[in-house]
Design an enzyme around this catalytic site. Structure first.
Site, PDB file in Angstrom:
ATOM      1  N   HIS A 209      -7.791  -2.450  21.530  1.00 27.11           N
ATOM      2  CA  HIS A 209      -6.403  -2.388  21.058  1.00 27.11           C
ATOM      3  C   HIS A 209      -6.293  -2.873  19.605  1.00 27.11           C
ATOM      4  CE1 HIS A 209      -5.196  -1.836  25.292  1.00 27.11           C
ATOM      5  NE2 HIS A 209      -6.037  -2.819  25.556  1.00 27.11           N
TER       6      HIS A 209
ATOM      7  N   SER B 100      -8.711   2.958  -8.452  1.00 30.77           N
ATOM      8  CA  SER B 100      -7.296   3.283  -8.479  1.00 30.77           C
ATOM      9  C   SER B 100      -6.872   3.580  -9.911  1.00 30.77           C
ATOM     10  CB  SER B 100      -6.473   2.110  -7.932  1.00 30.77           C
ATOM     11  OG  SER B 100      -5.103   2.248  -8.232  1.00 30.77           O
TER      12      SER B 100
ATOM     13  N   LYS C  46      -9.212  -2.072  -7.057  1.00 32.74           N
ATOM     14  CA  LYS C  46      -9.339  -1.276  -5.839  1.00 32.74           C
ATOM     15  C   LYS C  46     -10.677  -0.542  -5.737  1.00 32.74           C
ATOM     16  CE  LYS C  46      -6.695  -0.611  -3.075  1.00 32.74           C
ATOM     17  NZ  LYS C  46      -5.551   0.300  -3.018  1.00 32.74           N
TER      18      LYS C  46
ATOM     19  N   GLU D 247     -11.703   8.952   4.072  1.00 33.02           N
ATOM     20  CA  GLU D 247     -10.325   9.358   4.329  1.00 33.02           C
ATOM     21  C   GLU D 247     -10.187  10.879   4.326  1.00 33.02           C
ATOM     22  OE1 GLU D 247      -8.286   5.344   2.377  1.00 33.02           O
ATOM     23  OE2 GLU D 247      -8.200   7.253   1.299  1.00 33.02           O
TER      24      GLU D 247
ATOM     25  N   TYR E  65      -9.853  45.821  23.559  1.00 30.92           N
ATOM     26  CA  TYR E  65      -9.832  45.449  22.140  1.00 30.92           C
ATOM     27  C   TYR E  65      -8.446  45.601  21.529  1.00 30.92           C
ATOM     28  CZ  TYR E  65     -10.829  45.113  17.214  1.00 30.92           C
ATOM     29  OH  TYR E  65     -10.809  44.709  15.903  1.00 30.92           O
TER      30      TYR E  65
ATOM     31  N   LYS F 224     -12.248  35.305  12.936  1.00 35.57           N
ATOM     32  CA  LYS F 224     -13.379  34.875  12.116  1.00 35.57           C
ATOM     33  C   LYS F 224     -13.057  33.814  11.062  1.00 35.57           C
ATOM     34  CE  LYS F 224     -15.460  39.302  13.090  1.00 35.57           C
ATOM     35  NZ  LYS F 224     -14.366  39.543  14.066  1.00 35.57           N
TER      36      LYS F 224
END
Length: 341
Positions: free
Chosen positions: A41, A162, A168, A175, A202, A210
């Site tokens: 959790h 950043s 950063k 991500e 068909y 595709k």
């Protein structure tokens, strides 16, 4: 033919999955006896070997691999000779063509031959499940690399800075992997929806199966290749991890099992330890700091010798069930995968 394409691409995908499994296994070996706080959790739960956690990725990828290999068996039937949808009166030799093209068997019904796209759906479903596993691995690594967890440091070649915050280090590649998985799910959905309303035989709609298939195959291959390289460029923050497994709440289940071994029922043991943990949290105490008298207030079965199990190494050593995080059992799993892969 799309079947020939998929036969080849599944071989490529399986090989890339194996390579990723090897990359993860190598990283698991390098983690040695590092013990991390495990989570359920997204809340701190129990100590586990980092290698045990990493082996869970290999297990999932193994199922993904065999799922694709199983789908490949049903792909390996040649539909050529079904013609428009009813077969032909010309003297063709489907068996000869089958042998020349390397198919295992022939499709047995001409109508089904031209309208069947189960094999595409099956591969897309397999790729979707695989992508879920890859996305969850990415999420784990993103969390582990945060300052809050600080389990690992990912090489800057897989991160970005950043535009405004100089401090950063963002795990952008992970991500983007996590985000790309949504596209793969969309590929499966698009073909599912394409197929659901078609009459038998068909229909030109089938031409549109595709692009999503090619997209899903190519995207998964790209993600697998990125992960192969990434797992070779991670540093384990051992000191930070060691400080996090000192939290004695991690060992509450070990105390419960200690009481059970002393003849206390599970329900009662759970209540005893729960009250003890809450009291320690409220009073700012450690369980290891409780005196013999204080321990007896909770249960006459509790003695100061429980201090010997209030550490991460003792906790993992106490596990004995097959598949658990016990170091000896994890070492056997590593040896098994080293041989198998």
């Amino acid at each position: 033919d799309i079947r020939m394409y998929l036969k080849s691409e599944i071989d490529n995908l399986v090989e890339k999955i194996v390579q990723l499994q090897r990359s993860i296994l190598k990283f698991a070996k390098s983690s040695g006896q590092v013990i991390i706080p495990g989570y359920t959790h997204l809340q701190i739960a129990q100590p586990v070997l980092m290698s045990h956690h990493l082996l869970s990725y290999i297990e999932g990828l193994e199922r993904d691999k065999t799922r694709l290999q199983d789908a490949q068996k049903r792909i390996d039937a040649m539909p050529l000779g079904a013609c428009a949808f009813s077969g032909t009166g010309l003297a063709i030799d489907r068996e000869l063509v089958r042998k020349e093209l390397g198919f295992v068997s022939l499709t047995a019904n001409s109508i089904d031959s031209v309208s069947d796209r189960d094999f595409i759906l099956e591969v897309l479903a397999g790729l979707t499940i695989l992508s879920v596993h890859l996305s969850r691995i990415a999420e784990d690594l993103i969390l582990w690399s945060t300052k809050e967890f600080n389990f690992i440091d990912i090489d800057f070649s897989f991160c970005t800075g950043s535009s405004i915050m100089p401090h950063k280090k963002n795990p952008d590649i992970l991500e983007l992997i996590r985000g790309s998985v949504g596209r793969i799910h969309g590929d499966l959905s698009s073909v599912m929806i394409l197929m659901k309303g078609l009459p038998s035989s068909y229909n030109r709609d089938l031409q549109l199966d595709k692009p999503p298939l090619f997209d899903a195959v190519d995207t998964v291959k790209d993600i697998l290749e990125i992960f192969m390289a990434l797992f070779g460029n991670i540093i384990i923050e051992k000191e930070s991890i060691a400080s996090k497994v000192k939290d004695e709440s991690l060992f509450s289940v070990d105390i419960v099992e200690y009481l059970i071994k002393q003849g206390v029922s599970y329900r009662k043991a759970h209540d005893i330890v729960g009250k003890m943990v809450i009291d320690c949290l409220d009073k700012g105490k450690k369980i290891s700091g409780l005196s013999s008298t204080e321990l007896k207030k909770y249960s006459d079965k509790l003695t100061p010798d429980i201090r010997g199990i209030l550490n991460a190494q003792a906790s993992v050593n106490l596990k004995s069930s097959y598949g658990s995080t016990n170091p000896k059992l994890v070492a056997k799993q590593i040896a098994k995968w080293s041989k198998q892969l």
